[in-house]
Enzyme design. Structure first.
Site, PDB file in Angstrom:
ATOM      1  N   GLY B  34       0.824  -1.205   0.000  1.00 34.22           N
ATOM      2  CA  GLY B  34       0.000   0.000   0.000  1.00 34.22           C
ATOM      3  C   GLY B  34       0.855   1.251   0.000  1.00 34.22           C
ATOM      4  O   GLY B  34       1.737   1.418   0.832  1.00 34.22           O
ATOM      5  N   ASN B  57      -2.484  -8.741  11.536  1.00 31.94           N
ATOM      6  CA  ASN B  57      -1.439  -7.734  11.409  1.00 31.94           C
ATOM      7  C   ASN B  57      -2.013  -6.343  11.587  1.00 31.94           C
ATOM      8  O   ASN B  57      -3.186  -6.095  11.295  1.00 31.94           O
ATOM      9  CB  ASN B  57      -0.730  -7.849  10.047  1.00 31.94           C
ATOM     10  N   GLY B  60      -0.181  -0.807   9.580  1.00 31.25           N
ATOM     11  CA  GLY B  60      -0.521   0.618   9.507  1.00 31.25           C
ATOM     12  C   GLY B  60       0.037   1.313   8.289  1.00 31.25           C
ATOM     13  O   GLY B  60       0.374   2.496   8.325  1.00 31.25           O
ATOM     14  N   ASN B 114      -7.037   0.910  -2.672  1.00 27.29           N
ATOM     15  CA  ASN B 114      -7.268   0.315  -1.361  1.00 27.29           C
ATOM     16  C   ASN B 114      -8.240   1.187  -0.577  1.00 27.29           C
ATOM     17  O   ASN B 114      -7.869   2.222  -0.029  1.00 27.29           O
ATOM     18  CB  ASN B 114      -5.918   0.207  -0.621  1.00 27.29           C
ATOM     19  N   CYS B 117      -8.298  -0.772   4.029  1.00 25.28           N
ATOM     20  CA  CYS B 117      -7.295  -1.123   5.038  1.00 25.28           C
ATOM     21  C   CYS B 117      -7.875  -0.934   6.430  1.00 25.28           C
ATOM     22  O   CYS B 117      -8.304   0.166   6.785  1.00 25.28           O
ATOM     23  CB  CYS B 117      -6.041  -0.271   4.882  1.00 25.28           C
ATOM     24  N   LYS B 152     -10.187  -2.637  -4.399  1.00 22.60           N
ATOM     25  CA  LYS B 152     -10.109  -3.723  -3.415  1.00 22.60           C
ATOM     26  C   LYS B 152     -11.145  -3.488  -2.322  1.00 22.60           C
ATOM     27  O   LYS B 152     -11.117  -2.461  -1.633  1.00 22.60           O
ATOM     28  CB  LYS B 152      -8.703  -3.788  -2.811  1.00 22.60           C
ATOM     29  N   ASN B 179     -10.033  -7.963   1.331  1.00 18.72           N
ATOM     30  CA  ASN B 179      -8.980  -7.500   2.210  1.00 18.72           C
ATOM     31  C   ASN B 179      -9.137  -8.255   3.536  1.00 18.72           C
ATOM     32  O   ASN B 179      -9.992  -9.126   3.651  1.00 18.72           O
ATOM     33  CB  ASN B 179      -9.098  -5.983   2.419  1.00 18.72           C
ATOM     34  N   GLY B 230      -7.708 -14.347  -0.329  1.00 20.86           N
ATOM     35  CA  GLY B 230      -8.089 -14.568   1.069  1.00 20.86           C
ATOM     36  C   GLY B 230      -7.787 -16.007   1.446  1.00 20.86           C
ATOM     37  O   GLY B 230      -8.600 -16.900   1.231  1.00 20.86           O
ATOM     38  N   GLY B 252      -1.488 -14.295  -0.865  1.00 22.69           N
ATOM     39  CA  GLY B 252      -1.037 -13.325   0.130  1.00 22.69           C
ATOM     40  C   GLY B 252      -0.200 -13.943   1.226  1.00 22.69           C
ATOM     41  O   GLY B 252       1.002 -14.161   1.058  1.00 22.69           O
TER      42      GLY B 252
END
Lengths: 255, 294
Positions: B34, B57, B60, B114, B117, B152, B179, B230, B252
């Protein structure tokens, strides 16, 4: 630097004390290029629970035999699985990862707390032609099986325990000023709990002695991609413990 | 793309981190981490915790900012024959538009917007949970770039189809989902949250059934291609997503477990197609048979 992800074969495993084990694996491609302070990232099972690899510092390395030795404590599901490995078993091994210690000291003082003594073993061997001294700390006598391991490798061994059951009662940091006052050392190499490293870094700065610390953080990828393991650095930036470290100069870390 | 298997944003760094272990040319596309207008240091405190068959996670959105991406990282990636898709995140609609404009001539093959998030207080999920806001972001991005725009989606919504339709109507060229799921872990010794940010995003095999369900729902509701992700660890997982309606997939968390996961998934899909005499993945897309007992 050559990094690889290969199958490692278990050569032997035995308990050192309580829940601490010593595991030796044959993994020639990694053993050939490993340096003190680096680590390997292990996958112990083909299934996905537990899911992630586990990072382990390299405690010892025999490039000729193509073996690595890891010393670890059973703390969770991953290490419990690891303790069950027997000779002939295999595991998936990524490494060597991270940056190791710079061997730029002529009169090194090694300082290790608890399992932080594991990566210092390979470092002590690398210093074998120089008179390395080690200051080691643990909670009690049961945890302090390390003097036997370091005997013959380090010239002098100083010990502290939290309860005074062996060596001097207190923390390694308590003994440090007394050792540094003598002016014998020109470099400190430390690995252990964060609070210990913070104290060591502050004392080293006070005595103006170069200090390298090996940090430990929760880690997923081990190659600098996930950013799980970062720590605060000067200027509001962050270090990746896995690839910028795990060894840092003490002044590079915001404690 | 050489294969319909991408690497999911945030799980493969900028690709270069994995170049010792995997031939980046064999990956379908790299979706880089990101990226924001200014650099971000991300969250403090513990950022990752393993959970049963998953991980939480709270990074940030730590990243070096779009300028460094364009001037230093994309030129490095240009040495590989792999499309690079940049995942962008903004605090405001205008920031999304600005990011799109800056990246338009950067060499990126596409943008992944994105809006989902869960780990940053501003922006992020605030756009991803409201159809009107999501549409606003997509329009702003489309107005400033000719690159293909993938949006996303967040799974942390009541009606994923509503969100998908909104971004499609706003001009999205493709939709990627899911996500991470918002989650939390507590240390029962200290009674404190495990993560420094208290909550984080759950990924890994644990989320796969949720992701397959959402891909299946969205694929039936939109005409644009769907990229499924996912908890994809194996080719079998990826095929499940394709049968649910995904035209492509992204790997991922599996990258952390096996750096070669994306390549292995692509090879496994090829084998599966060959075994069944199917010409291409299109023969799988959306072919789930809903009849019970066939």
């Amino acid at each position: 630097m050559i990094k690889t992800c290969v199958t490692a074969k278990v050569i032997k495993q035995h308990p050192l004390a309580g829940d601490v084990f010593q595991l030796t694996v044959a993994v020639p491609a990694i053993a050939a290029v490993s340096r003190p302070g680096q680590f390997v990232h292990l996958r112990l099972t083909e299934t996905f629970d537990p899911l992630l690899r586990r990072p382990f510092s390299i405690a010892d390395c025999d490039a000729g035999q193509g073996t690595l030795t890891l010393i670890y404590r059973v703390v969770g599901r991953g290490t419990r699985l690891m303790a069950g490995l027997q000779s002939g078993d295999s595991l998936d091994c990524m490494g060597p990862l991270g940056n190791g210690f710079a061997l730029n000291s002529q009169r090194p003082l090694l300082i290790g707390g608890g399992m932080g003594l594991a990566p210092l073993l390979m470092l002590a061997r690398a210093f074998c032609s120089r008179p390395a001294t080690i200051l080691m700390g643990g909670r009690n006598e049961q945890e302090l099986f390390w003097p036997g391991i370091y005997a013959g490798i380090c010239q002098n061994i100083h010990i502290t325990t939290d309860d005074g059951s062996v060596g001097q009662r207190g923390f390694t940091v308590d003994l440090l000023p007394g050792l540094l006052k003598q002016g014998e050392f020109d470099g400190i190499y430390a690995c252990g709990p964060h609070a210990m490293l913070k104290g060591v870094a502050a004392t080293a700065a006070q005595y103006r002695i170069a200090c390298q610390v090996s940090l430990e953080e929760y880690m997923a990828c081990g190659v600098g991609a996930c950013l799980s393991c970062t720590c605060a650095a000067a200027g509001g930036k962050r270090h990746k413990v896995c690839t910028d470290g795990p060894v840092f100069r003490a002044e590079e870390v915001v404690w | 793309m050489k294969t319909p298997v991408l690497t999911a944003s945030g799980t493969f760094g900028f690709g270069l981190e994995y170049s010792d272990f995997v031939d980046l040319n064999q990956v379908g596309a790299i979706v880089v981490k990101g990226t924001t207008l200014a650099s971000r240091a991300g969250n403090s405190g513990r950022r990752m915790a393993e959970t049963p068959a998953g991980m939480l996670n709270s990074i940030g959105l730590e990243n070096p900012g779009v300028e460094e991406l364009i001037t230093k990282i994309l030129p490095e990636l240009a040495h590989y024959q792999v499309p690079v898709i940049v995942n962008i995140s903004g605090n405001t609609v205008e920031e999304y538009g600005e990011l799109a404009a800056r990246l338009d001539q950067s060499g990126a093959a596409g943008l992944e917007v994105n809006i989902s998030c869960p780990n940053v207080k501003q922006g992020g999920i605030a756009f991803g949970t409201c159809p009107e806001s999501a549409a606003g972001v997509v329009k702003a991005v489309k107005a400033r770039t000719k690159l293909p725009v993938i949006v996303k989606l967040s799974p942390n919504v009541t009606d994923i189809v509503l969100m998908a339709k909104a971004v499609e109507a706003a001009g999205a060229d493709a939709i990627s989902l899911i996500n991470t799921l918002l989650g939390m872990a507590i240390d029962i010794q200290t009674w404190r949250p495990v993560l420094g940010n208290t909550v984080g995003g759950l990924s890994g095999p644990a989320v796969k059934p949720v992701a397959v369900r959402m891909v299946w729902q969205v694929a039936q509701a939109v005409r644009v291609p769907v990229i499924g992700m996912g908890g994809i660890m194996t080719a079998a997982d990826a095929i499940e997503f394709m049968l649910a309606g995904a035209s492509a997939v992204a790997v991922g968390t599996a990258n952390f477990v096996n750096p070669l996961a994306a390549v292995a998934v692509a090879e496994g899909i090829r084998d599966y197609l060959a075994e069944r005499g199917l010409p291409q993945v299109g023969a799988l897309v959306g072919q789930v048979n809903r009849k019970q007992g066939g």
